[in-house]
Design a protein around this motif. Sequence first.
Motif, PDB file in Angstrom:
ATOM      1  N   GLY A  72       0.776  -1.232   0.000  1.00 44.20           N
ATOM      2  CA  GLY A  72       0.000   0.000   0.000  1.00 44.20           C
ATOM      3  C   GLY A  72       0.808   1.282   0.000  1.00 44.20           C
ATOM      4  N   ARG A  73       2.125   1.176  -0.069  1.00 52.05           N
ATOM      5  CA  ARG A  73       3.016   2.336  -0.039  1.00 52.05           C
ATOM      6  C   ARG A  73       3.629   2.572  -1.412  1.00 52.05           C
ATOM      7  NH1 ARG A  73       7.834   1.149   2.488  1.00 52.05           N
ATOM      8  NH2 ARG A  73       9.008   2.743   1.460  1.00 52.05           N
ATOM      9  N   ASP A  74       3.664   3.827  -1.843  1.00 49.86           N
ATOM     10  CA  ASP A  74       4.346   4.158  -3.095  1.00 49.86           C
ATOM     11  C   ASP A  74       5.849   4.098  -2.873  1.00 49.86           C
ATOM     12  OD1 ASP A  74       2.170   4.996  -4.948  1.00 49.86           O
ATOM     13  OD2 ASP A  74       1.767   6.413  -3.331  1.00 49.86           O
ATOM     14  N   LEU A  75       6.546   3.446  -3.807  1.00 52.05           N
ATOM     15  CA  LEU A  75       8.002   3.318  -3.701  1.00 52.05           C
ATOM     16  C   LEU A  75       8.691   4.124  -4.783  1.00 52.05           C
ATOM     17  CD1 LEU A  75       8.364  -0.521  -3.090  1.00 52.05           C
ATOM     18  CD2 LEU A  75       8.303   1.312  -1.391  1.00 52.05           C
ATOM     19  N   LEU A  76       9.882   4.592  -4.457  1.00 48.34           N
ATOM     20  CA  LEU A  76      10.727   5.304  -5.407  1.00 48.34           C
ATOM     21  C   LEU A  76      12.016   4.519  -5.582  1.00 48.34           C
ATOM     22  CD1 LEU A  76      10.204   8.901  -4.035  1.00 48.34           C
ATOM     23  CD2 LEU A  76       9.246   7.948  -6.134  1.00 48.34           C
ATOM     24  N   PRO A  77      12.711   4.710  -6.714  1.00 49.60           N
ATOM     25  CA  PRO A  77      13.996   4.031  -6.887  1.00 49.60           C
ATOM     26  C   PRO A  77      14.899   4.307  -5.683  1.00 49.60           C
ATOM     27  CG  PRO A  77      13.351   5.126  -8.902  1.00 49.60           C
ATOM     28  CD  PRO A  77      12.377   5.568  -7.848  1.00 49.60           C
ATOM     29  N   GLY A  78      15.547   3.269  -5.209  1.00 52.96           N
ATOM     30  CA  GLY A  78      16.391   3.386  -4.025  1.00 52.96           C
ATOM     31  C   GLY A  78      15.692   2.938  -2.759  1.00 52.96           C
ATOM     32  N   ASP A  79      14.350   2.912  -2.755  1.00 50.08           N
ATOM     33  CA  ASP A  79      13.605   2.416  -1.599  1.00 50.08           C
ATOM     34  C   ASP A  79      13.722   0.898  -1.514  1.00 50.08           C
ATOM     35  OD1 ASP A  79      12.697   4.975  -1.008  1.00 50.08           O
ATOM     36  OD2 ASP A  79      10.679   4.645  -1.815  1.00 50.08           O
ATOM     37  N   ASP A  80      13.663   0.387  -0.278  1.00 49.78           N
ATOM     38  CA  ASP A  80      13.588  -1.065  -0.097  1.00 49.78           C
ATOM     39  C   ASP A  80      12.382  -1.586  -0.868  1.00 49.78           C
ATOM     40  OD1 ASP A  80      15.782  -1.035   1.584  1.00 49.78           O
ATOM     41  OD2 ASP A  80      14.597  -1.084   3.431  1.00 49.78           O
ATOM     42  N   HIS A  81      12.527  -2.710  -1.511  1.00 46.27           N
ATOM     43  CA  HIS A  81      11.473  -3.424  -2.238  1.00 46.27           C
ATOM     44  C   HIS A  81      11.145  -2.811  -3.606  1.00 46.27           C
ATOM     45  CE1 HIS A  81      10.853  -5.802   1.341  1.00 46.27           C
ATOM     46  NE2 HIS A  81      10.639  -4.701   2.043  1.00 46.27           N
ATOM     47  N   TYR A  82      11.802  -1.705  -4.014  1.00 45.88           N
ATOM     48  CA  TYR A  82      11.487  -1.106  -5.320  1.00 45.88           C
ATOM     49  C   TYR A  82      11.838  -2.077  -6.450  1.00 45.88           C
ATOM     50  CZ  TYR A  82      11.194   2.039  -9.284  1.00 45.88           C
ATOM     51  OH  TYR A  82      10.854   2.599 -10.487  1.00 45.88           O
ATOM     52  N   VAL A  83      13.077  -2.548  -6.469  1.00 49.57           N
ATOM     53  CA  VAL A  83      13.503  -3.472  -7.535  1.00 49.57           C
ATOM     54  C   VAL A  83      12.671  -4.741  -7.481  1.00 49.57           C
ATOM     55  CG1 VAL A  83      15.413  -4.909  -8.379  1.00 49.57           C
ATOM     56  CG2 VAL A  83      15.821  -2.511  -7.783  1.00 49.57           C
ATOM     57  N   GLU A  84      12.429  -5.247  -6.280  1.00 49.44           N
ATOM     58  CA  GLU A  84      11.599  -6.447  -6.112  1.00 49.44           C
ATOM     59  C   GLU A  84      10.197  -6.226  -6.696  1.00 49.44           C
ATOM     60  OE1 GLU A  84       9.302  -8.504  -2.366  1.00 49.44           O
ATOM     61  OE2 GLU A  84      11.274  -7.632  -1.981  1.00 49.44           O
ATOM     62  N   GLY A  85       9.608  -5.065  -6.422  1.00 51.61           N
ATOM     63  CA  GLY A  85       8.274  -4.759  -6.947  1.00 51.61           C
ATOM     64  C   GLY A  85       8.258  -4.644  -8.454  1.00 51.61           C
ATOM     65  N   LEU A  86       9.289  -4.020  -9.017  1.00 56.44           N
ATOM     66  CA  LEU A  86       9.366  -3.904 -10.473  1.00 56.44           C
ATOM     67  C   LEU A  86       9.619  -5.267 -11.113  1.00 56.44           C
ATOM     68  CD1 LEU A  86       9.185  -2.077 -12.907  1.00 56.44           C
ATOM     69  CD2 LEU A  86      11.575  -1.410 -12.539  1.00 56.44           C
ATOM     70  N   GLU A  87      10.467  -6.086 -10.487  1.00 58.73           N
ATOM     71  CA  GLU A  87      10.695  -7.450 -10.992  1.00 58.73           C
ATOM     72  C   GLU A  87       9.399  -8.249 -10.984  1.00 58.73           C
ATOM     73  OE1 GLU A  87      15.321  -8.476  -9.815  1.00 58.73           O
ATOM     74  OE2 GLU A  87      13.771  -8.698  -8.274  1.00 58.73           O
ATOM     75  N   ARG A  88       8.631  -8.136  -9.913  1.00 59.64           N
ATOM     76  CA  ARG A  88       7.365  -8.861  -9.814  1.00 59.64           C
ATOM     77  C   ARG A  88       6.402  -8.388 -10.912  1.00 59.64           C
ATOM     78  NH1 ARG A  88       6.909  -8.765  -4.540  1.00 59.64           N
ATOM     79  NH2 ARG A  88       5.916  -6.738  -4.478  1.00 59.64           N
ATOM     80  N   ASN A  89       6.355  -7.082 -11.159  1.00 60.57           N
ATOM     81  CA  ASN A  89       5.495  -6.537 -12.193  1.00 60.57           C
ATOM     82  C   ASN A  89       5.905  -7.066 -13.578  1.00 60.57           C
ATOM     83  OD1 ASN A  89       5.241  -4.031 -14.285  1.00 60.57           O
ATOM     84  ND2 ASN A  89       3.445  -4.166 -12.948  1.00 60.57           N
ATOM     85  N   LEU A  90       7.207  -7.073 -13.854  1.00 60.26           N
ATOM     86  CA  LEU A  90       7.704  -7.577 -15.142  1.00 60.26           C
ATOM     87  C   LEU A  90       7.451  -9.075 -15.289  1.00 60.26           C
ATOM     88  CD1 LEU A  90      11.039  -5.584 -15.322  1.00 60.26           C
ATOM     89  CD2 LEU A  90       9.015  -5.245 -16.754  1.00 60.26           C
ATOM     90  N   ALA A  91       7.602  -9.831 -14.201  1.00 58.18           N
ATOM     91  CA  ALA A  91       7.335 -11.271 -14.248  1.00 58.18           C
ATOM     92  C   ALA A  91       5.865 -11.531 -14.539  1.00 58.18           C
ATOM     93  CB  ALA A  91       7.743 -11.922 -12.924  1.00 58.18           C
ATOM     94  N   HIS A  92       4.986 -10.729 -13.946  1.00 60.34           N
ATOM     95  CA  HIS A  92       3.547 -10.873 -14.208  1.00 60.34           C
ATOM     96  C   HIS A  92       3.246 -10.605 -15.686  1.00 60.34           C
ATOM     97  CE1 HIS A  92      -0.777 -10.604 -13.833  1.00 60.34           C
ATOM     98  NE2 HIS A  92      -0.726  -9.399 -14.372  1.00 60.34           N
TER      99      HIS A  92
END
Length: 159
Positions: A72-92
């Motif tokens: 539920g939190r907006d993430l910016l590059p450099g934030d914890d879980h940002y790369v993980e969230g983008l990877e999950r989005n690309l995998a989907h």
Amino acid sequence: MYTTSADGSVWFGSPVPEIASALVAALAGREEIEWGATRLRIRGFSVDVSPSAEDGPVELETATPVVIKYEGRDLLPGDDHYVEGLERNLAHKADVLGLPVPRGLRVLESGPRRRFVVGGAPRIGAQVRIELDADARLVEALRSWGLGWETIQGFGWIR
């Protein structure tokens, strides 16, 4: 594009060729457009076309902010879980298309935090330049689809 001079630029675009063609045709027949209460004189326009993608490492840069959320939190590059969230989005996205999941995602560069309100809800993100190892078919799809969430609202549009 945002400007503060009388000689600025406005960029219109679409990753969908049929929509981009309609924009070109509409602009070619006009000398000016109305933007709210402002009249903008058309001095010219150009069409940018992306090169064909190939399998393997690729760099992608967005023209609009990428929206990524985690718990539920907006993430910016450099934030914890940002790369993980983008990877999950690309995998989907790869899974939806029946394509291999990209690997080796790295954020190479990011722009400033941007906040927009769309449909009464805030959207927070930043433009990014990333590198990943991906199937060419997924790269072509991402150029039309975009990176991250809220791509239907224009976020994550790849240059």
